[in-house]
Design an enzyme around this catalytic site. Structure first.
Site, PDB file in Angstrom:
ATOM      1  N   PRO A 248      94.587  25.144  77.264  1.00 11.93           N
ATOM      2  CA  PRO A 248      95.839  25.574  77.866  1.00 11.93           C
ATOM      3  C   PRO A 248      95.576  26.472  79.058  1.00 11.93           C
ATOM      4  CG  PRO A 248      95.794  26.024  75.510  1.00 11.93           C
ATOM      5  CD  PRO A 248      94.405  25.731  75.926  1.00 11.93           C
ATOM      6  N   GLU A 249      96.289  26.202  80.129  1.00  8.06           N
ATOM      7  CA  GLU A 249      96.237  27.047  81.323  1.00  8.06           C
ATOM      8  C   GLU A 249      97.511  27.885  81.329  1.00  8.06           C
ATOM      9  OE1 GLU A 249      95.272  24.696  84.784  1.00  8.06           O
ATOM     10  OE2 GLU A 249      94.248  23.215  83.566  1.00  8.06           O
TER      11      GLU A 249
ATOM     12  N   LYS B  66      95.506  33.369  80.947  1.00  8.98           N
ATOM     13  CA  LYS B  66      95.559  32.398  79.855  1.00  8.98           C
ATOM     14  C   LYS B  66      95.510  33.085  78.491  1.00  8.98           C
ATOM     15  CE  LYS B  66      92.912  29.290  82.836  1.00  8.98           C
ATOM     16  NZ  LYS B  66      91.569  28.740  83.113  1.00  8.98           N
TER      17      LYS B  66
ATOM     18  N   ARG C 245      87.630  22.693  68.487  1.00  3.95           N
ATOM     19  CA  ARG C 245      86.262  22.974  68.935  1.00  3.95           C
ATOM     20  C   ARG C 245      85.768  24.384  68.638  1.00  3.95           C
ATOM     21  NH1 ARG C 245      85.753  20.416  74.882  1.00  3.95           N
ATOM     22  NH2 ARG C 245      83.604  21.041  74.634  1.00  3.95           N
TER      23      ARG C 245
ATOM     24  N   ARG D 153      85.200  35.483  98.067  1.00  3.11           N
ATOM     25  CA  ARG D 153      84.117  34.496  97.889  1.00  3.11           C
ATOM     26  C   ARG D 153      84.183  33.505  99.044  1.00  3.11           C
ATOM     27  NH1 ARG D 153      83.575  32.395  91.790  1.00  3.11           N
ATOM     28  NH2 ARG D 153      81.718  31.550  92.755  1.00  3.11           N
TER      29      ARG D 153
ATOM     30  N   ARG E 185      82.896  20.718  86.873  1.00  2.00           N
ATOM     31  CA  ARG E 185      84.114  20.235  86.228  1.00  2.00           C
ATOM     32  C   ARG E 185      84.528  18.903  86.840  1.00  2.00           C
ATOM     33  NH1 ARG E 185      86.777  24.583  84.360  1.00  2.00           N
ATOM     34  NH2 ARG E 185      87.524  23.055  82.884  1.00  2.00           N
TER      35      ARG E 185
END
Length: 296
Positions: free
Chosen positions: A2-3, A58, A125, A168, A278
């Site tokens: 879930p985001e 999150k 998981r 960044r 990803r």
DNA sequence: CACTTGACCTGTCCGC
DNA sequence: TGCGGACAGGTCAAGT
């Protein structure tokens, strides 16, 4: 898994379902899902009343009357499903329900309330966890104190978005979006979807992006997150809301998990590449990679 | 330093 | 059907 949108939907659902309820007992069969000392759990969880359900990035935060809070991270496959007294199955329409009788083999923690209802923390998981902490310590928790701003809060201007990303400058823009220290709550699905909406290649170096790019990406990100909340979130595999029901955003996703299909904007084929380890979905035709001019 | 890889786990899907 | 390997929405630690 879930985001931000999914956690926000769970927060909204739980607010309606468990505020005011009193915890009677807590049991768990996977220690890492609840890495707390038994003593603290007994003293601060039993007989505690739920006073609020909050979210930061999150992370879900359940405030209790004992001045303690349950801090919960669902990671990839975590679910928080509420079931009323004697309600072993979900009340939702069967076709929309992803969760059957509870508890089941993925149930890691069960919270029983005094009125006979239960809250189940399921996590296939086992990456997710919940922890009990003093409510006054929440902002100093290692994870939360490093979080960047909330993208759906009013103060999140495109200029602040730009300034955060410029921390960044050499990273790929997708890596920047996924960095919780830069902005809190964005994950793989909404990073891909917002980059598509803003016509930006996920590998574009942050310092290559113009103000115009960043302003559009900022708007796209907010629009995508809001639309996702309105759609009930994304159920790719495991996500369900507090009643065990799926979300429908994945049906209206533009690129996520649509590799091999056509781009809804230009008709070219959607590709899948790897960025920051990803799976990354994009249209290489309308999301062109900007390459820096090599100065001699 | 900044970036990549592996680890944490289970389950599913795909190719042989 | 069975088996091995790759992969899955997140984050952290360790390695380069």
């Amino acid at each position: 898994m879930p985001e931000l949108p999914e956690v926000e939907i769970i927060r909204l659902g739980l607010s309606k379902l468990i505020i005011g309820k009193t915890i009677k007992n807590v049991s768990y069969d996977w220690d890492k899902s609840f890495p707390n000392e038994q003593g603290l759990v007994k003293a601060s969880l039993m007989s505690a009343k739920v006073s609020a359900v909050k979210r930061r990035g999150k992370v879900l935060i359940i405030d209790l009357s004992t001045k303690h809070s349950l801090v919960i991270h669902l990671k990839m496959t975590g679910q928080l499903v509420f079931r009323g007294k004697l309600e072993h199955f979900g009340a939702g329409h069967p076709s929309n329900s992803l969760v059957g009788k509870l508890p089941d083999k993925s149930t890691r923690v069960t919270i029983n309330f005094t009125d006979g209802s239960n809250l189940y923390f399921n996590d296939q998981r086992k990456f997710g966890w919940m922890r009990l902490v003093k409510s006054s310590d929440i902002t100093s928790i290692e994870l939360i104190k490093t979080f960047g701003p909330e993208p759906l809060e009013a103060g999140f201007s495109w200029q602040s978005f730009r300034d955060r990303l410029k921390l960044r400058p050499n990273a790929a823009i997708k890596t920047g979006l996924l960095d919780q220290k830069i902005i809190a709550g964005v994950g793989n699905i909404y990073a891909d979807e917002s980059l598509w909406a803003a016509k930006i290649h996920p590998l574009t170096q942050i310092n290559m992006l113009s103000n115009e790019n960043l302003e559009l990406l900022h708007k796209s990100l907010i629009d995508v997150l809001r639309l996702a909340i309105k759609s009930g979130g994304s159920t790719d595999r495991n996500y369900v809301n507090a009643k065990g029901q799926r979300g429908s955003y994945i049906k209206i996703a533009k690129v996520f998990r649509r590799e091999g299909l056509t781009c809804p904007r230009c008709g070219h084929e959607i590709k899948k590449i790897r960025v920051a380890g990803r799976g990354t979905h994009l249209c290489t035709y309308c999301q062109r990679l900007k390459i820096a001019k090599i100065s001699k």
